[in-house]
Design a protein around this motif. Structure first.
Motif, PDB file in Angstrom:
ATOM      1  N   GLU A 207       0.656  -1.334   0.117  1.00 41.96           N
ATOM      2  CA  GLU A 207      -0.114  -0.260   0.065  1.00 41.96           C
ATOM      3  C   GLU A 207       0.849   1.248  -0.062  1.00 41.96           C
ATOM      4  OE1 GLU A 207      -4.148   2.377   2.201  1.00 41.96           O
ATOM      5  OE2 GLU A 207      -3.304   0.823   2.627  1.00 41.96           O
ATOM      6  N   LEU A 208       0.711   2.105  -0.895  1.00 43.14           N
ATOM      7  CA  LEU A 208       0.927   3.367  -1.121  1.00 43.14           C
ATOM      8  C   LEU A 208       0.402   4.333  -0.977  1.00 43.14           C
ATOM      9  CD1 LEU A 208       1.996   3.918  -3.734  1.00 43.14           C
ATOM     10  CD2 LEU A 208       2.894   2.155  -3.843  1.00 43.14           C
ATOM     11  N   HIS A 235      -7.885  -1.942  -3.202  1.00 42.43           N
ATOM     12  CA  HIS A 235      -8.706  -0.170  -3.704  1.00 42.43           C
ATOM     13  C   HIS A 235      -7.663   0.368  -3.591  1.00 42.43           C
ATOM     14  CE1 HIS A 235      -6.620   0.459   0.377  1.00 42.43           C
ATOM     15  NE2 HIS A 235      -7.100   1.882   0.195  1.00 42.43           N
ATOM     16  N   PHE A 236      -8.484   2.008  -4.171  1.00 37.95           N
ATOM     17  CA  PHE A 236      -8.109   3.170  -4.775  1.00 37.95           C
ATOM     18  C   PHE A 236      -8.214   3.803  -3.684  1.00 37.95           C
ATOM     19  CE2 PHE A 236      -7.656   6.719  -7.450  1.00 37.95           C
ATOM     20  CZ  PHE A 236      -6.917   7.065  -7.163  1.00 37.95           C
ATOM     21  N   ILE A 237      -7.962   4.958  -3.667  1.00 38.76           N
ATOM     22  CA  ILE A 237      -7.904   6.116  -3.354  1.00 38.76           C
ATOM     23  C   ILE A 237      -7.329   7.899  -3.571  1.00 38.76           C
ATOM     24  CG2 ILE A 237      -8.843   8.174  -0.722  1.00 38.76           C
ATOM     25  CD1 ILE A 237      -9.323   4.527   0.594  1.00 38.76           C
ATOM     26  N   LEU A 238      -8.584   8.256  -3.763  1.00 34.86           N
ATOM     27  CA  LEU A 238      -7.787   9.687  -4.145  1.00 34.86           C
ATOM     28  C   LEU A 238      -8.730  11.281  -2.772  1.00 34.86           C
ATOM     29  CD1 LEU A 238      -6.756  10.654  -6.752  1.00 34.86           C
ATOM     30  CD2 LEU A 238      -8.423  11.671  -7.346  1.00 34.86           C
ATOM     31  N   TYR A 239      -7.625  11.428  -2.216  1.00 33.68           N
ATOM     32  CA  TYR A 239      -7.511  12.019  -1.143  1.00 33.68           C
ATOM     33  C   TYR A 239      -7.699  13.744  -1.385  1.00 33.68           C
ATOM     34  CZ  TYR A 239      -7.353   8.610   1.787  1.00 33.68           C
ATOM     35  OH  TYR A 239      -7.763   6.273   3.000  1.00 33.68           O
ATOM     36  N   ASP A 240      -7.812  14.554  -0.496  1.00 32.48           N
ATOM     37  CA  ASP A 240      -8.190  15.284  -0.845  1.00 32.48           C
ATOM     38  C   ASP A 240      -7.241  16.216   0.614  1.00 32.48           C
ATOM     39  OD1 ASP A 240      -8.314  18.293  -1.529  1.00 32.48           O
ATOM     40  OD2 ASP A 240     -10.221  18.371  -2.009  1.00 32.48           O
ATOM     41  N   SER A 307      -2.613   4.117  -3.289  1.00 38.16           N
ATOM     42  CA  SER A 307      -3.181   2.482  -3.961  1.00 38.16           C
ATOM     43  C   SER A 307      -2.277   1.705  -3.209  1.00 38.16           C
ATOM     44  CB  SER A 307      -2.653   2.291  -5.446  1.00 38.16           C
ATOM     45  OG  SER A 307      -2.799   1.320  -6.174  1.00 38.16           O
ATOM     46  N   HIS A 308      -3.365   0.168  -3.143  1.00 40.14           N
ATOM     47  CA  HIS A 308      -3.008  -1.245  -2.151  1.00 40.14           C
ATOM     48  C   HIS A 308      -3.310  -1.846  -2.761  1.00 40.14           C
ATOM     49  CE1 HIS A 308      -4.093  -3.629   1.004  1.00 40.14           C
ATOM     50  NE2 HIS A 308      -3.517  -4.066   0.725  1.00 40.14           N
ATOM     51  N   TYR A 309      -1.977  -2.843  -3.318  1.00 44.30           N
ATOM     52  CA  TYR A 309      -2.481  -3.997  -3.862  1.00 44.30           C
ATOM     53  C   TYR A 309      -1.715  -5.473  -3.393  1.00 44.30           C
ATOM     54  CZ  TYR A 309      -3.138  -2.658  -8.724  1.00 44.30           C
ATOM     55  OH  TYR A 309      -3.610  -1.773 -10.101  1.00 44.30           O
ATOM     56  N   VAL A 310      -2.416  -6.510  -3.598  1.00 40.99           N
ATOM     57  CA  VAL A 310      -2.663  -7.547  -3.098  1.00 40.99           C
ATOM     58  C   VAL A 310      -1.454  -9.157  -4.258  1.00 40.99           C
ATOM     59  CG1 VAL A 310      -3.222  -9.515  -2.076  1.00 40.99           C
ATOM     60  CG2 VAL A 310      -4.815  -7.497  -1.269  1.00 40.99           C
ATOM     61  N   ASN A 311      -0.552  -9.480  -3.804  1.00 39.69           N
ATOM     62  CA  ASN A 311      -0.271 -10.662  -4.350  1.00 39.69           C
ATOM     63  C   ASN A 311      -0.191 -11.803  -3.122  1.00 39.69           C
ATOM     64  OD1 ASN A 311       1.607 -11.777  -6.352  1.00 39.69           O
ATOM     65  ND2 ASN A 311       3.247 -10.991  -6.404  1.00 39.69           N
ATOM     66  N   THR A 313       0.978 -14.465  -4.753  1.00 38.48           N
ATOM     67  CA  THR A 313       1.283 -15.105  -6.723  1.00 38.48           C
ATOM     68  C   THR A 313       2.890 -15.353  -6.010  1.00 38.48           C
ATOM     69  OG1 THR A 313       2.303 -13.558  -7.705  1.00 38.48           O
ATOM     70  CG2 THR A 313       0.028 -14.787  -8.159  1.00 38.48           C
ATOM     71  N   ALA A 314       3.674 -16.337  -6.761  1.00 36.44           N
ATOM     72  CA  ALA A 314       4.825 -16.591  -6.672  1.00 36.44           C
ATOM     73  C   ALA A 314       5.982 -15.763  -6.948  1.00 36.44           C
ATOM     74  CB  ALA A 314       5.196 -17.507  -7.406  1.00 36.44           C
ATOM     75  N   GLY A 315       5.638 -14.836  -8.011  1.00 35.28           N
ATOM     76  CA  GLY A 315       6.767 -13.805  -8.678  1.00 35.28           C
ATOM     77  C   GLY A 315       5.409 -12.765  -8.993  1.00 35.28           C
ATOM     78  N   LYS A 316       6.378 -11.712  -8.859  1.00 43.75           N
ATOM     79  CA  LYS A 316       6.265 -10.394  -9.091  1.00 43.75           C
ATOM     80  C   LYS A 316       4.910  -9.546  -9.659  1.00 43.75           C
ATOM     81  CE  LYS A 316      11.025  -9.365  -7.687  1.00 43.75           C
ATOM     82  NZ  LYS A 316      12.128  -8.035  -8.870  1.00 43.75           N
ATOM     83  N   ILE A 317       3.440  -9.024  -9.529  1.00 42.59           N
ATOM     84  CA  ILE A 317       3.039  -8.218 -10.300  1.00 42.59           C
ATOM     85  C   ILE A 317       3.019  -6.652 -10.570  1.00 42.59           C
ATOM     86  CG2 ILE A 317       1.597 -10.322  -9.464  1.00 42.59           C
ATOM     87  CD1 ILE A 317       0.353  -8.214  -8.277  1.00 42.59           C
ATOM     88  N   PRO A 318       2.536  -5.957 -11.270  1.00 41.98           N
ATOM     89  CA  PRO A 318       2.623  -4.913 -10.981  1.00 41.98           C
ATOM     90  C   PRO A 318       1.446  -4.174 -11.231  1.00 41.98           C
ATOM     91  CG  PRO A 318       2.191  -5.714 -13.703  1.00 41.98           C
ATOM     92  CD  PRO A 318       2.667  -6.533 -12.462  1.00 41.98           C
ATOM     93  N   GLY A 319       1.304  -2.565 -10.495  1.00 41.40           N
ATOM     94  CA  GLY A 319       0.168  -2.045 -10.165  1.00 41.40           C
ATOM     95  C   GLY A 319       0.140  -0.778 -10.589  1.00 41.40           C
ATOM     96  N   GLU A 320      -1.030  -0.327 -11.050  1.00 38.14           N
ATOM     97  CA  GLU A 320      -1.556   0.317 -12.007  1.00 38.14           C
ATOM     98  C   GLU A 320      -2.699   1.669 -11.613  1.00 38.14           C
ATOM     99  OE1 GLU A 320       0.334   2.150 -16.547  1.00 38.14           O
ATOM    100  OE2 GLU A 320      -0.400   0.066 -15.946  1.00 38.14           O
ATOM    101  N   VAL A 321      -2.878   2.438 -11.778  1.00 39.07           N
ATOM    102  CA  VAL A 321      -4.022   3.574 -12.497  1.00 39.07           C
ATOM    103  C   VAL A 321      -4.436   4.317 -12.263  1.00 39.07           C
ATOM    104  CG1 VAL A 321      -5.429   4.542 -10.100  1.00 39.07           C
ATOM    105  CG2 VAL A 321      -3.608   2.542  -8.942  1.00 39.07           C
ATOM    106  N   TYR A 322      -5.452   4.514 -13.606  1.00 45.75           N
ATOM    107  CA  TYR A 322      -6.012   5.628 -14.257  1.00 45.75           C
ATOM    108  C   TYR A 322      -7.372   6.595 -13.376  1.00 45.75           C
ATOM    109  CZ  TYR A 322      -2.665   4.331 -18.149  1.00 45.75           C
ATOM    110  OH  TYR A 322      -1.891   3.896 -19.347  1.00 45.75           O
ATOM    111  N   VAL A 323      -7.221   7.859 -13.912  1.00 46.57           N
ATOM    112  CA  VAL A 323      -8.493   8.338 -13.524  1.00 46.57           C
ATOM    113  C   VAL A 323      -8.913   9.734 -13.543  1.00 46.57           C
ATOM    114  CG1 VAL A 323      -9.280   9.835 -10.920  1.00 46.57           C
ATOM    115  CG2 VAL A 323      -7.985   8.241 -10.285  1.00 46.57           C
ATOM    116  N   ASN A 324      -9.590   9.085 -14.719  1.00 47.59           N
ATOM    117  CA  ASN A 324     -10.290  10.860 -15.384  1.00 47.59           C
ATOM    118  C   ASN A 324     -11.232  11.187 -14.592  1.00 47.59           C
ATOM    119  OD1 ASN A 324      -9.421   9.644 -17.438  1.00 47.59           O
ATOM    120  ND2 ASN A 324     -11.072   8.438 -18.157  1.00 47.59           N
TER     121      ASN A 324
END
Length: 457
Positions: A207-208, A235-240, A307-311, A313-324
């Motif tokens: 989570e970052l 989850h994903f949150i946009l904070y003010d 952004s918070h990601y759960v992995n 699996t036995a390998g690395k995974i990418p996280g990425e977020v787009y917001v319109n």
């Protein structure tokens, strides 16, 4: 949930023997086949991909308070058949965890069917399962579908061992497969924000936070927020900001936890300046304000991406977020919505016991509430919001049992309050420490805050 490559050499051998007019001694797999479809679902799907430590194995799992579902052997059937889901949207739509004979009304099938993932976002049913792992195969998903269609029997039912043994992914690899970026709005319609790809280590939850500039030279009015994330997102949150004059550096990743799993105190401190602005627990999200209502963004503004990601699996995974962010011309804005921020800063939690803290907040003007969410720290077990005053006095309008990832509840019809009416927060804390805990800014303190959207009328 975890995904494990299924091996069925013993099972296929039994099938061969049966076709040949079996005269061999009964094996353990023979017994599973005789017990029927549900037994195979338990042993080959639930036991290997769902009822794993930390997920749906027991009431002691870290996420149990959020989902409330144990899928271990001997318990899963009674916990599924005819039971209501804990998910608020699914419950409101009349779904059951498993509705015998009715696949469309079975929440379990909606969660495991990757082809229906786009529908989950629109209905706020949460992330597809298994979270942070490869999805079930086409054979497994079809096997579950046929079992439900047959009435979801405890024993007997359609048994197609070759079908459940099919290891072909229905939607390909959810992590290594292609990921389509969210199409940006036209320049005159809005703008796009992007949290660039980041790495999530194997068997790790990351989570970052990253503060990113909106890039607006003038003020904006936003009446629609759309987002898309790579698979594995919790989850994903946009904070003010409460105080826009005290902000972390731009474009710098701030992890919630250090590599050894300990809390990053500086990140926790920066979180105390947060006010919820938009967010979701689904990979796709599209929130539209009622006609004529918009949020205002000041010129030259920035938000904190969470952004918070759960992995698993036995390998690395990418996280990425787009917001319109979709704009509304100022002259079309009839009502400017505001962020709701109702905080209780005066309470005390005695050591070694549960305590229920209530606080009522009254509105000074006629008010309509569009959305509610909540915030506590790790001692918070349950957060309830009730209406205070008026004809609906005491009615529960919000409930969340996950302090890290609280429910975000949008109201199709706004909650209407007359002047002097309001909201009551009722929070159950379990102070497992040996000291009294009070309101404070660090992760060792506690909080009691109602966030949301509202406008006065």
């Amino acid at each position: 949930m975890r995904t494990t490559t299924l091996t069925f050499s013993g099972l296929l051998a039994v099938m061969t023997a049966l076709l040949a007019g079996s005269c061999q001694p009964e094996s353990e797999t023979d017994a599973v086949l005789e017990e029927g479809a549900y037994k195979l679902i338990q042993t080959q799907i639930f036991d290997k991909s769902c009822a794993t430590s930390g997920c749906h194995a027991s009431e002691q799992d870290a996420d149990f308070r959020q989902h409330g579902l144990v899928l271990s052997a001997g318990k899963s059937y009674d916990n599924l058949i005819g039971k209501l889901p804990k998910n608020t949207a699914a419950k409101a739509n009349g779904m059951q965890l498993v509705a015998p004979g009715n696949v469309a009304n079975s929440f379990l099938f909606s969660k495991i069917n990757c082809t229906g993932a786009s529908l989950l976002a629109g209905k706020q049913y949460g992330n597809p399962m298994p979270l942070g792992a490869e999805g079930l195969t086409s054979g497994q998903i079809d096997f579950v579908r046929k079992w439900i269609e047959a009435g979801a029997p405890r024993s007997g039912g359609p048994v197609d061992a070759a079908l459940i043994a099919n290891n072909i992914p229905l939607c390909g690899s959810v992590f290594s497969g292609p990921f389509a970026a969210l199409e940006p709005p036209k320049t005159d319609e809005g703008l796009q924000l992007h949290l660039e790809p980041f790495e999530v280590a194997n068997t790790y939850e990351r989570e970052l936070f990253v503060r990113k500039a909106v890039g607006n030279a003038t003020e904006l009015y936003i009446n629609r927020v759309q987002s898309r994330m790579r698979p594995g997102s919790h989850h994903f949150i946009l904070y003010d900001w409460k105080n826009p004059n005290s902000l972390p550096p731009l474009n710098q990743i701030r992890d919630l936890r250090n590599p050894d799993g300990s809390n990053n105190l500086l990140t926790f401190l920066s979180m105390q300046n947060h006010v919820f602005w938009a967010g979701t627990q689904t990979q796709e999200y599209d929130y539209r304000f009622p006609e004529g209502i918009a949020l205002r963004i000041p010129a030259n503004y920035s938000f904190d991406f969470n952004s918070h990601y759960v992995n698993k699996t036995a390998g690395k995974i990418p996280g990425e977020v787009y917001v319109n962010l979709y704009k509304m011309p100022k002259e079309q804005v009839k009502i400017v919505a505001n962020a709701l921020n109702l905080g209780n800063e005066s309470f005390s939690l005695p050591a070694g016991q549960r305590t229920v803290i209530s606080k009522t907040f009254r509105f000074g003007n006629n008010t309509k509430v569009l959305m509610l969410t909540s915030h506590t720290h790790k001692l918070g077990e349950k957060f309830i919001v009730k209406i205070a005053g008026g004809p609906r006095d005491g009615e529960v309008v919000y409930e969340s049992t996950d302090w890290e990832h609280p429910l975000i509840k949008t109201f199709a019809q706004p909650l209407v309050f007359q002047k002097g009416e309001g909201l009551t927060s009722q929070v159950t804390y379990n102070n497992t420490t040996t000291k009294t805990v009070r309101f404070g800014l660090t992760s060792e303190d506690e909080m009691d805050i109602i966030f949301g959207y509202y406008y006065e009328q």
